[in-house]
Design a protein around this motif. Structure first.
Motif, PDB file in Angstrom:
ATOM      1  N   ALA A 163       0.259   5.308  -1.576  1.00 18.50           N
ATOM      2  CA  ALA A 163       1.074   6.376  -0.965  1.00 18.50           C
ATOM      3  C   ALA A 163       2.506   6.196  -1.448  1.00 18.50           C
ATOM      4  O   ALA A 163       3.057   5.089  -1.383  1.00 18.50           O
ATOM      5  CB  ALA A 163       1.014   6.278   0.559  1.00 18.50           C
ATOM      6  N   PHE A 164       3.088   7.270  -1.995  1.00 16.54           N
ATOM      7  CA  PHE A 164       4.454   7.177  -2.503  1.00 16.54           C
ATOM      8  C   PHE A 164       5.307   8.318  -1.932  1.00 16.54           C
ATOM      9  O   PHE A 164       4.931   9.489  -2.022  1.00 16.54           O
ATOM     10  CB  PHE A 164       4.471   7.233  -4.034  1.00 16.54           C
ATOM     11  CG  PHE A 164       5.862   7.396  -4.592  1.00 16.54           C
ATOM     12  CD1 PHE A 164       6.866   6.487  -4.263  1.00 16.54           C
ATOM     13  CD2 PHE A 164       6.187   8.455  -5.440  1.00 16.54           C
ATOM     14  CE1 PHE A 164       8.163   6.643  -4.748  1.00 16.54           C
ATOM     15  CE2 PHE A 164       7.472   8.613  -5.933  1.00 16.54           C
ATOM     16  CZ  PHE A 164       8.455   7.700  -5.585  1.00 16.54           C
ATOM     17  N   HIS A 165       6.430   7.952  -1.340  1.00 21.56           N
ATOM     18  CA  HIS A 165       7.363   8.942  -0.778  1.00 21.56           C
ATOM     19  C   HIS A 165       8.714   8.781  -1.462  1.00 21.56           C
ATOM     20  O   HIS A 165       9.232   7.656  -1.575  1.00 21.56           O
ATOM     21  CB  HIS A 165       7.543   8.716   0.720  1.00 21.56           C
ATOM     22  CG  HIS A 165       6.286   8.899   1.499  1.00 21.56           C
ATOM     23  ND1 HIS A 165       5.901  10.113   2.040  1.00 21.56           N
ATOM     24  CD2 HIS A 165       5.295   8.014   1.813  1.00 21.56           C
ATOM     25  CE1 HIS A 165       4.743   9.967   2.663  1.00 21.56           C
ATOM     26  NE2 HIS A 165       4.346   8.707   2.541  1.00 21.56           N
ATOM     27  N   LEU A 166       9.285   9.888  -1.871  1.00 19.52           N
ATOM     28  CA  LEU A 166      10.630   9.881  -2.458  1.00 19.52           C
ATOM     29  C   LEU A 166      11.571  10.632  -1.517  1.00 19.52           C
ATOM     30  O   LEU A 166      11.350  11.817  -1.238  1.00 19.52           O
ATOM     31  CB  LEU A 166      10.602  10.564  -3.834  1.00 19.52           C
ATOM     32  CG  LEU A 166      11.967  10.774  -4.507  1.00 19.52           C
ATOM     33  CD1 LEU A 166      12.669   9.443  -4.771  1.00 19.52           C
ATOM     34  CD2 LEU A 166      11.805  11.549  -5.825  1.00 19.52           C
ATOM     35  N   VAL A 167      12.603   9.924  -1.022  1.00 18.03           N
ATOM     36  CA  VAL A 167      13.586  10.562  -0.144  1.00 18.03           C
ATOM     37  C   VAL A 167      14.838  10.837  -0.976  1.00 18.03           C
ATOM     38  O   VAL A 167      15.500   9.905  -1.449  1.00 18.03           O
ATOM     39  CB  VAL A 167      13.938   9.636   1.049  1.00 18.03           C
ATOM     40  CG1 VAL A 167      14.941  10.330   1.982  1.00 18.03           C
ATOM     41  CG2 VAL A 167      12.678   9.241   1.813  1.00 18.03           C
ATOM     42  N   LEU A 168      15.139  12.120  -1.178  1.00 17.18           N
ATOM     43  CA  LEU A 168      16.318  12.503  -1.960  1.00 17.18           C
ATOM     44  C   LEU A 168      17.505  12.635  -1.013  1.00 17.18           C
ATOM     45  O   LEU A 168      17.488  13.441  -0.076  1.00 17.18           O
ATOM     46  CB  LEU A 168      16.056  13.830  -2.689  1.00 17.18           C
ATOM     47  CG  LEU A 168      15.001  13.754  -3.797  1.00 17.18           C
ATOM     48  CD1 LEU A 168      14.693  15.144  -4.339  1.00 17.18           C
ATOM     49  CD2 LEU A 168      15.472  12.841  -4.931  1.00 17.18           C
ATOM     50  N   LEU A 169      18.525  11.826  -1.277  1.00 19.84           N
ATOM     51  CA  LEU A 169      19.638  11.680  -0.336  1.00 19.84           C
ATOM     52  C   LEU A 169      20.894  12.405  -0.829  1.00 19.84           C
ATOM     53  O   LEU A 169      21.344  12.174  -1.944  1.00 19.84           O
ATOM     54  CB  LEU A 169      19.945  10.173  -0.197  1.00 19.84           C
ATOM     55  CG  LEU A 169      21.136   9.793   0.663  1.00 19.84           C
ATOM     56  CD1 LEU A 169      20.845  10.046   2.144  1.00 19.84           C
ATOM     57  CD2 LEU A 169      21.508   8.325   0.428  1.00 19.84           C
ATOM     58  N   ASP A 170      21.423  13.279   0.021  1.00 18.36           N
ATOM     59  CA  ASP A 170      22.711  13.920  -0.281  1.00 18.36           C
ATOM     60  C   ASP A 170      23.848  13.045   0.274  1.00 18.36           C
ATOM     61  O   ASP A 170      24.554  12.388  -0.470  1.00 18.36           O
ATOM     62  CB  ASP A 170      22.754  15.328   0.325  1.00 18.36           C
ATOM     63  CG  ASP A 170      24.050  16.052  -0.018  1.00 18.36           C
ATOM     64  OD1 ASP A 170      25.067  15.382  -0.248  1.00 18.36           O
ATOM     65  OD2 ASP A 170      24.065  17.292  -0.058  1.00 18.36           O
ATOM     66  N   ASN A 171      24.021  13.043   1.604  1.00 18.51           N
ATOM     67  CA  ASN A 171      25.016  12.179   2.268  1.00 18.51           C
ATOM     68  C   ASN A 171      26.415  12.288   1.654  1.00 18.51           C
ATOM     69  O   ASN A 171      27.056  11.284   1.358  1.00 18.51           O
ATOM     70  CB  ASN A 171      24.541  10.715   2.226  1.00 18.51           C
ATOM     71  CG  ASN A 171      25.135   9.925   3.394  1.00 18.51           C
ATOM     72  OD1 ASN A 171      25.315  10.465   4.471  1.00 18.51           O
ATOM     73  ND2 ASN A 171      25.441   8.657   3.166  1.00 18.51           N
ATOM     74  N   GLU A 206       0.839  -1.214   0.000  1.00 20.33           N
ATOM     75  CA  GLU A 206       0.000   0.000   0.000  1.00 20.33           C
ATOM     76  C   GLU A 206       0.866   1.254   0.000  1.00 20.33           C
ATOM     77  O   GLU A 206       0.459   2.304  -0.494  1.00 20.33           O
ATOM     78  CB  GLU A 206      -0.901  -0.012   1.248  1.00 20.33           C
ATOM     79  CG  GLU A 206      -1.946  -1.117   1.204  1.00 20.33           C
ATOM     80  CD  GLU A 206      -2.667  -1.298   2.532  1.00 20.33           C
ATOM     81  OE1 GLU A 206      -2.441  -0.510   3.467  1.00 20.33           O
ATOM     82  OE2 GLU A 206      -3.443  -2.271   2.615  1.00 20.33           O
ATOM     83  N   THR A 207       2.045   1.152   0.616  1.00 21.90           N
ATOM     84  CA  THR A 207       2.933   2.331   0.714  1.00 21.90           C
ATOM     85  C   THR A 207       4.296   1.983   0.135  1.00 21.90           C
ATOM     86  O   THR A 207       4.854   0.923   0.425  1.00 21.90           O
ATOM     87  CB  THR A 207       3.104   2.747   2.201  1.00 21.90           C
ATOM     88  OG1 THR A 207       1.828   3.057   2.734  1.00 21.90           O
ATOM     89  CG2 THR A 207       4.030   3.937   2.346  1.00 21.90           C
TER      90      THR A 207
END
Ligand code: SF4
Length: 479
Positions: A302-310, A250-251
């Motif tokens: 439900a869709f989440h995009l986490v943009l990572l610098d690190n 679902e997510t």
């Protein structure tokens, strides 16, 4: 401003290291003493190399494709802030939610909170280097959430309480009888009569994973590419397990390094040709999954995009080192590297092993935190020749070695020798005298003989070249 670009940052020190990692020379020595490991590696890398070489030879325009891939990446890096904001706008417009994570801790906290908000205590995972880099599994476990790897090789590594040793084939250091033992020991409900026949092992994993797919409501993935113009994410894989994770729950939470964005669909086309031939030796990826935000009634809602610098913006700020961000994680450089083939991935002590690890990891963590890696290479250039996006890895290695030498506060034997050579070469008379002295030492320097202490380390594993009978200056003066 949501973006952190334009403000170089480095990852928190230690992120991206394997558990109990030692400096490369010590770890490599141990790996070299393991004949089973070397046999496994030689067999696997030779097989992949041969397969890849055949399908690459089918394409008359392979070199032009490599040029195109390299050009698209250079263009992307030159305008990364603008492309990321374009991507964010497109994902948001399609019903997704974008999060910005400056480092591993922030990314882990974001993902953990997102999973908690669903009320679930288990996630299924698509194979992802970015989540390994930030130690997401460990962070989720600490928060009481069980991560289940679904890529077969990652599953073998997870069940074996092991560490991955190859970007594409994380269990490359294991043979089938070792895998059978791991399954018998760790896989819930496994048939005790399990054999080490590959189809039997795959069927056992399938049975175990199918149940997990159908009963887990949250998935975490990485991304191979993200198209800025439409907000479309892409994951390529060979097994179809990734497709299950991307469509059934679902997510969906995707953690993606900021360098994975490409400007347009036309650009994506170039990489979808380069990647499978260079990595698995296939003409196209068996499964290419793409999704844009959320589609009502179809797939995760439900869709989440986490943009990572690190540490990536720090890499971007280095004009030579930034090429490492062009990497599409095909692992071709690992498969051709004579050092990797003999030591395997664990010796690098870094989530990113092999030649790309030797240039990417020290830049993400700061060179001094991974100082032995730029030396884990013979500089033979095989990685540069194999790289589908033409990353000049040898030049970056030399650049990082220079940074390491410059960072030393106390003089080292090498820096003293180099300073003496620079002083001498700057003074013609002294240089001529040094050349004469070198010729006098011809006898001592005959091939096969070593230098006396404290310089004997240099000749412990190589021959001292014999000085020529005549110097260039003498030859020049005669003519
Ligand atoms: S550096 Fe090049 S060859 Fe190595 S993994 Fe990245 S894209 Fe592939």
């Amino acid at each position: 401003m949501k973006t952190f670009l334009g403000m170089p940052s480095t990852a928190p020190r230690g992120v991206g290291h394997l558990r109990g990692a030692e400096p490369f020379p010590a770890a490599a020595r141990k790996a070299l003493a393991d004949p089973q490991l070397r046999r496994n590696l030689k067999h696997a890398t030779t097989t992949i190399r041969e397969k890849s070489g055949k399908v690459i030879a089918e394409l008359p325009d392979w070199q032009q494709l490599r040029d195109a891939g390299s050009a698209v990446k250079a263009d992307t890096m030159a305008r990364l802030p603008e492309l990321l904001e374009e991507l964010e706008a497109a994902v948001t417009a399609a019903g997704g939610i974008v999060h910005w994570a400056a480092d591993a801790n922030e990314a882990n906290a974001i993902v953990t909170e997102l999973v908690r908000a669903t009320g679930q205590d288990r996630v299924i995972k698509v194979k992802s280097m970015a989540t390994q880099e930030i130690g997401l599994n460990e962070a989720l476990e600490a928060a009481g959430i069980e991560p289940v790897e679904t890529d077969l090789a990652e599953l073998i590594v997870q069940l074996g309480h092991d560490e991955p040793s190859h970007i594409l084939v994380p269990a490359i250091h294991r043979n089938r009888s070792e895998i059978r033992e791991i399954f018998l020991r760790e896989m819930p409900g496994v048939d005790p009569a399990l054999t080490d026949d590959p189809p039997v092992l795959a069927a056992a994993a399938r049975r175990y994973l199918r149940e997990t797919f159908l009963s887990t409501k949250v998935a975490v993935s990485g991304a191979n590419f993200a198209v800025a113009e439409t907000g479309t994410l892409a994951v390529v894989e060979s097994e179809g397990n990734g497709r299950m994770c991307l469509t059934l729950p679902e997510t969906l939470i995707t953690v993606m390094g900021i360098e994975k964005v490409v400007p347009t669909w036309r650009d994506l086309e170039v990489f979808l040709q380069l990647l499978p031939r260079a990595s698995t030796g296939e003409r196209m990826n068996p499964y290419t999954s793409m999704w844009t935000g959320v589609t009502p009634g179809d797939g995760p809602q439900a869709f989440h995009l986490v943009l990572l610098d690190n540490g990536r913006t720090a890499v971007l700020a280095d004009e030579i080192g930034r090429q490492a961000l062009h990497c599409i994680r095909c692992s071709a450089c690992l498969n051709v590297c004579p050092v990797y083939e003999r030591t395997g991935g664990h010796a690098y002590g870094s989530v990113y092993p092999g030649p790309i690890g030797a240039v990417l990891s020290p830049q993400l963590t700061g060179v001094e935190d991974n100082a032995s890696l730029p030396y884990a290479s013979t500089l033979c250039g095989a990685c540069f020749d194999a790289c589908p996006v033409k990353i000049d890895i040898p030049s970056i290695l030399v650049h990082l070695r220079n940074q390491h030498v410059e960072a030393q506060r106390r003089p080292t034997p090498e820096s003293i020798a180099m300073a003496a050579a620079a002083y001498t070469m700057d003074r013609p008379r002294l240089y001529a005298a040094a050349q004469r002295a070198t010729r006098l030492s011809r006898l001592a320097g005959r091939r096969g003989r070593g230098l006396p202490p404290p310089l004997n380390g240099w000749t412990a594993s190589r021959d001292l070249p014999e000085p020529p009978k005549r110097t260039f200056r003498e030859w020049w003066a005669r003519r």
